[in-house]
Scaffold this motif. Structure first.
Motif, PDB file in Angstrom:
ATOM      1  N   VAL A 137       0.829  -1.216   0.000  1.00 19.97           N
ATOM      2  CA  VAL A 137       0.000   0.000   0.000  1.00 19.97           C
ATOM      3  C   VAL A 137       0.859   1.261   0.000  1.00 19.97           C
ATOM      4  N   SER A 138       2.120   1.109  -0.400  1.00 24.49           N
ATOM      5  CA  SER A 138       3.015   2.275  -0.365  1.00 24.49           C
ATOM      6  C   SER A 138       2.527   3.394  -1.274  1.00 24.49           C
ATOM      7  N   GLY A 139       1.778   3.062  -2.308  1.00 25.51           N
ATOM      8  CA  GLY A 139       1.298   4.096  -3.222  1.00 25.51           C
ATOM      9  C   GLY A 139       0.059   4.827  -2.768  1.00 25.51           C
ATOM     10  N   ILE A 140      -0.590   4.331  -1.695  1.00 29.13           N
ATOM     11  CA  ILE A 140      -1.828   4.984  -1.246  1.00 29.13           C
ATOM     12  C   ILE A 140      -1.766   5.437   0.206  1.00 29.13           C
ATOM     13  N   ALA A 141      -0.922   4.844   1.016  1.00 30.28           N
ATOM     14  CA  ALA A 141      -0.895   5.149   2.447  1.00 30.28           C
ATOM     15  C   ALA A 141      -0.633   6.633   2.688  1.00 30.28           C
ATOM     16  N   GLY A 142      -1.438   7.217   3.536  1.00 29.89           N
ATOM     17  CA  GLY A 142      -1.278   8.611   3.901  1.00 29.89           C
ATOM     18  C   GLY A 142      -1.807   9.607   2.899  1.00 29.89           C
ATOM     19  N   LYS A 143      -2.355   9.139   1.785  1.00 30.10           N
ATOM     20  CA  LYS A 143      -2.863  10.051   0.761  1.00 30.10           C
ATOM     21  C   LYS A 143      -4.351  10.325   0.966  1.00 30.10           C
ATOM     22  N   TRP A 144      -4.836  11.349   0.299  1.00 28.66           N
ATOM     23  CA  TRP A 144      -6.230  11.790   0.402  1.00 28.66           C
ATOM     24  C   TRP A 144      -7.091  11.011  -0.593  1.00 28.66           C
ATOM     25  N   GLU A 145      -8.090  10.295  -0.082  1.00 28.62           N
ATOM     26  CA  GLU A 145      -9.126   9.683  -0.905  1.00 28.62           C
ATOM     27  C   GLU A 145      -8.569   8.800  -2.031  1.00 28.62           C
ATOM     28  N   THR A 146      -7.610   7.949  -1.693  1.00 33.88           N
ATOM     29  CA  THR A 146      -6.940   7.118  -2.692  1.00 33.88           C
ATOM     30  C   THR A 146      -7.245   5.649  -2.422  1.00 33.88           C
ATOM     31  N   SER A 147      -7.463   4.882  -3.475  1.00 36.09           N
ATOM     32  CA  SER A 147      -7.834   3.480  -3.313  1.00 36.09           C
ATOM     33  C   SER A 147      -6.892   2.578  -4.100  1.00 36.09           C
ATOM     34  N   LEU A 148      -6.873   1.314  -3.707  1.00 36.89           N
ATOM     35  CA  LEU A 148      -6.098   0.275  -4.370  1.00 36.89           C
ATOM     36  C   LEU A 148      -7.010  -0.916  -4.597  1.00 36.89           C
ATOM     37  N   GLU A 149      -6.951  -1.502  -5.806  1.00 33.22           N
ATOM     38  CA  GLU A 149      -7.708  -2.706  -6.133  1.00 33.22           C
ATOM     39  C   GLU A 149      -6.717  -3.757  -6.622  1.00 33.22           C
ATOM     40  N   GLN A 150      -6.748  -4.941  -6.011  1.00 30.29           N
ATOM     41  CA  GLN A 150      -5.755  -5.965  -6.346  1.00 30.29           C
ATOM     42  C   GLN A 150      -6.267  -7.347  -5.926  1.00 30.29           C
ATOM     43  N   VAL A 151      -6.009  -8.349  -6.773  1.00 31.09           N
ATOM     44  CA  VAL A 151      -6.285  -9.729  -6.392  1.00 31.09           C
ATOM     45  C   VAL A 151      -5.097 -10.267  -5.607  1.00 31.09           C
ATOM     46  N   VAL A 152      -5.362 -10.853  -4.452  1.00 32.22           N
ATOM     47  CA  VAL A 152      -4.316 -11.401  -3.573  1.00 32.22           C
ATOM     48  C   VAL A 152      -4.585 -12.889  -3.380  1.00 32.22           C
ATOM     49  N   GLU A 153      -3.588 -13.710  -3.703  1.00 30.96           N
ATOM     50  CA  GLU A 153      -3.702 -15.156  -3.529  1.00 30.96           C
ATOM     51  C   GLU A 153      -3.430 -15.530  -2.067  1.00 30.96           C
ATOM     52  N   HIS A 154      -4.242 -16.428  -1.541  1.00 32.81           N
ATOM     53  CA  HIS A 154      -4.093 -16.944  -0.172  1.00 32.81           C
ATOM     54  C   HIS A 154      -3.870 -15.808   0.841  1.00 32.81           C
ATOM     55  N   PRO A 155      -4.794 -14.866   0.879  1.00 33.97           N
ATOM     56  CA  PRO A 155      -4.581 -13.701   1.746  1.00 33.97           C
ATOM     57  C   PRO A 155      -4.684 -14.038   3.230  1.00 33.97           C
ATOM     58  N   LEU A 156      -5.563 -15.000   3.574  1.00 30.17           N
ATOM     59  CA  LEU A 156      -5.824 -15.332   4.967  1.00 30.17           C
ATOM     60  C   LEU A 156      -5.996 -16.844   5.077  1.00 30.17           C
ATOM     61  N   PRO A 157      -5.814 -17.394   6.259  1.00 31.71           N
ATOM     62  CA  PRO A 157      -6.002 -18.840   6.425  1.00 31.71           C
ATOM     63  C   PRO A 157      -7.389 -19.281   5.967  1.00 31.71           C
ATOM     64  N   GLY A 158      -7.425 -20.279   5.109  1.00 31.79           N
ATOM     65  CA  GLY A 158      -8.678 -20.818   4.641  1.00 31.79           C
ATOM     66  C   GLY A 158      -9.275 -20.079   3.454  1.00 31.79           C
ATOM     67  N   VAL A 159      -8.688 -18.946   3.077  1.00 27.91           N
ATOM     68  CA  VAL A 159      -9.184 -18.157   1.938  1.00 27.91           C
ATOM     69  C   VAL A 159      -8.229 -18.357   0.770  1.00 27.91           C
ATOM     70  N   ASP A 160      -8.744 -18.852  -0.341  1.00 30.47           N
ATOM     71  CA  ASP A 160      -7.894 -19.117  -1.504  1.00 30.47           C
ATOM     72  C   ASP A 160      -7.477 -17.840  -2.218  1.00 30.47           C
ATOM     73  N   ARG A 161      -8.434 -16.910  -2.341  1.00 32.68           N
ATOM     74  CA  ARG A 161      -8.154 -15.725  -3.152  1.00 32.68           C
ATOM     75  C   ARG A 161      -9.100 -14.610  -2.749  1.00 32.68           C
ATOM     76  N   ALA A 162      -8.595 -13.395  -2.768  1.00 33.22           N
ATOM     77  CA  ALA A 162      -9.419 -12.237  -2.439  1.00 33.22           C
ATOM     78  C   ALA A 162      -9.185 -11.136  -3.459  1.00 33.22           C
ATOM     79  N   PHE A 163     -10.273 -10.523  -3.885  1.00 31.99           N
ATOM     80  CA  PHE A 163     -10.179  -9.261  -4.623  1.00 31.99           C
ATOM     81  C   PHE A 163     -10.262  -8.160  -3.580  1.00 31.99           C
ATOM     82  N   VAL A 164      -9.136  -7.479  -3.349  1.00 34.78           N
ATOM     83  CA  VAL A 164      -9.026  -6.513  -2.255  1.00 34.78           C
ATOM     84  C   VAL A 164      -9.306  -5.104  -2.773  1.00 34.78           C
ATOM     85  N   ILE A 165     -10.185  -4.404  -2.074  1.00 36.59           N
ATOM     86  CA  ILE A 165     -10.430  -2.979  -2.318  1.00 36.59           C
ATOM     87  C   ILE A 165     -10.041  -2.267  -1.030  1.00 36.59           C
ATOM     88  N   ALA A 166      -8.907  -1.574  -1.063  1.00 40.60           N
ATOM     89  CA  ALA A 166      -8.388  -0.904   0.133  1.00 40.60           C
ATOM     90  C   ALA A 166      -8.317   0.593  -0.102  1.00 40.60           C
TER      91      ALA A 166
END
Length: 469
Positions: free
Chosen positions: A52-81
């Motif tokens: 999140v280095s490109g969005i942290a601390g910025k005004w009204e900025t978002s990141l969208e990314q697919v993350v493989e195995h993000p959490l235990p038991g979760v195969d894949r997540a489409f993350v909107i942060a």
């Protein structure tokens, strides 16, 4: 907003996904959260699975990314942060736009095309940080069209004592539209209406949606002029013409709207406006200055000294009520019509106040800040028009904006450093859908658009709202 995304997915695919605060037991998820607020998102960052280095601390900025195995038991997540609350919200609605849901799906019955399959492209995606900090529109000149429709659709009964339809149910639809258009700032309807009084839940609803509230150029200190008019009582004057009956109603005024003759009542009225902002805790930008009742020139006559006294008094009230330095409360001062003459004669705003310049009411800039001016920490803003009622020529209900001219004028504003706040008079909103969306798209990223891009933008807008044919 997450609920809206669920509904949008159902609108497009016919399938309504579940909405849950916990991904346990789910193999594939859309994971939504704000940095520093969402433990799930923060876990991904700490584990090195989400950069999140490109969005942290910025005004009204978002990141969208697919993350493989993000959490235990979760195969894949489409993350909107999101970097902050609205950053997350804009990321959500960016997905809604991407799957074919128009921001105007409700207001203009723009039904999306059905899709059997939806795909997310690989990689990290961001809309970037908005170029203009505060972006929004002004609901104005709303009678008789919106002023007749809103009560028929949303009232009576939702706002006890003021059942005219401009209540929190109405504004919830306005706020959702704003966020889908990537706006964050609203001047609410003013013709016979008072946002705070018409429904006690209006400000709370703005807070729930994360919308920044303002008041128009004629309505200082977070109070619509209608609040004064509803409670005003006849004035009693002494031999010098000064009002001698003090303001007795903390939610209204006594006598005329005149700082020269009725300063004490105005001070009490303005003080209560800032107290209400502090008490209710909503995010807002405070309007300074003063025009005559009904958006006319002040009856007190021209005078730089008078205007300086008005603004100094208002800023002292802000400091006294908030208990914080004046600069910690966002403030704007609009140099509209005759007030622009004060600027041309040398009047300047306090350094932390955003100076808002205007067009000529027909979409042509009157003034931009000279490059020779010293740096101004409050920055500069723009008040623009797609609708106007006033001297010269009225125009309402039909969108007459030439987008090539709009782009040219907004481009000049941005080039000359007007980047803190953009607000456009959109009339009833209905009728000005196209120009309002263009205004807000441009405000997000002015460097993205040139005059040659206008036909492509129009084609995209038509496809989004009326289908590919």
């Amino acid at each position: 907003a997450a609920g809206d995304l669920r509904d949008d997915l159902e609108r497009v695919t016919g399938v309504a996904p579940a909405l849950s605060p916990d991904p346990a037991g789910l193999r594939e998820v859309v994971l939504i959260g704000t940095l520093g607020k969402s433990p799930l998102i923060d876990r991904l960052v700490a584990a090195g699975k989400l950069d999140v280095s490109g969005i942290a601390g910025k005004w009204e900025t978002s990141l969208e990314q697919v993350v493989e195995h993000p959490l235990p038991g979760v195969d894949r997540a489409f993350v909107i942060a999101g970097s902050d609350q609205r950053g997350t919200i804009y990321g959500i609605y960016d997905v809604s736009r991407g799957i074919g849901v128009s921001p105007w799906y409700w207001w203009a019955d723009a039904a999306p095309s059905h899709q059997d399959l939806l795909h997310v492209r690989p990689g990290r995606h961001t809309q970037g940080t908005p170029a203009v900090k505060y972006r929004g529109f002004f609901i104005n000149d709303e009678n008789p069209s919106l002023g007749t429709w809103a009560p028929a659709h949303f009232g009576p009964g939702l706002a006890p004592g003021h059942p005219d339809g401009f209540n929190h149910a109405f504004y919830a639809k306005v706020f959702e539209l704003m966020l889908r258009l990537k706006a964050n700032y609203l001047w609410p309807a003013v013709w016979g209406r008072a946002f705070a009084e018409d429904d006690p839940e209006n400000h709370a609803t703005a807070t729930a949606y994360g919308v920044v509230m303002g008041t128009s150029h004629e309505a200082p200190m977070m109070r619509g002029i209608e609040e004064w008019n509803r409670h005003a009582v006849p004035a009693v004057r002494d031999g010098q013409g000064n009002v001698v009956t003090p303001g007795s109603d903390p939610y209204g005024g006594t006598g005329e709207w005149s700082f020269r003759h009725n300063a004490e009542a105005l001070k009490a009225y303005w003080t209560d406006g800032i107290r209400r902002k502090v008490r209710e805790g909503f995010e807002g930008v405070v309007t300074l200055g003063m025009r005559g009742n009904g958006d006319t020139a002040l009856p007190d006559g021209d005078g730089i000294d008078l205007m300086q006294s008005i603004v100094a008094t208002q800023r002292q009230i802000i400091a006294d009520v908030t208990g914080r330095p004046q600069s910690e409360t966002p403030q704007v001062w609009t140099f509209y019509k005759e007030v622009q003459r004060y600027w041309e004669q040398g009047l300047r705003a306090p350094d932390d106040v955003t100076v808002v310049f205007t067009d000529d009411n027909w979409g042509n800039l009157r003034l931009v800040p000279s490059p020779s001016l010293p740096a101004h920490s409050g920055g500069y803003g723009l008040y623009y028009h797609f609708d106007y009622v006033g001297a010269g020529r009225n125009y309402k209900w039909v969108d007459t904006a030439n987008l090539a001219n709009v782009l040219d004028q907004l481009g000049q504003a941005y080039t000359y450093g007007i980047r803190q706040l953009w607000i456009v008079n959109s009339g009833d909103v209905k009728g000005n859908e196209l120009s309002t969306q263009f205004f807000l798209d441009y405000a997000w990223d002015p460097e993205r658009w040139t005059a040659e891009d206008v036909p492509a933008w129009l084609e995209q807008y038509a496809r989004q709202n009326f289908g590919p044919a």
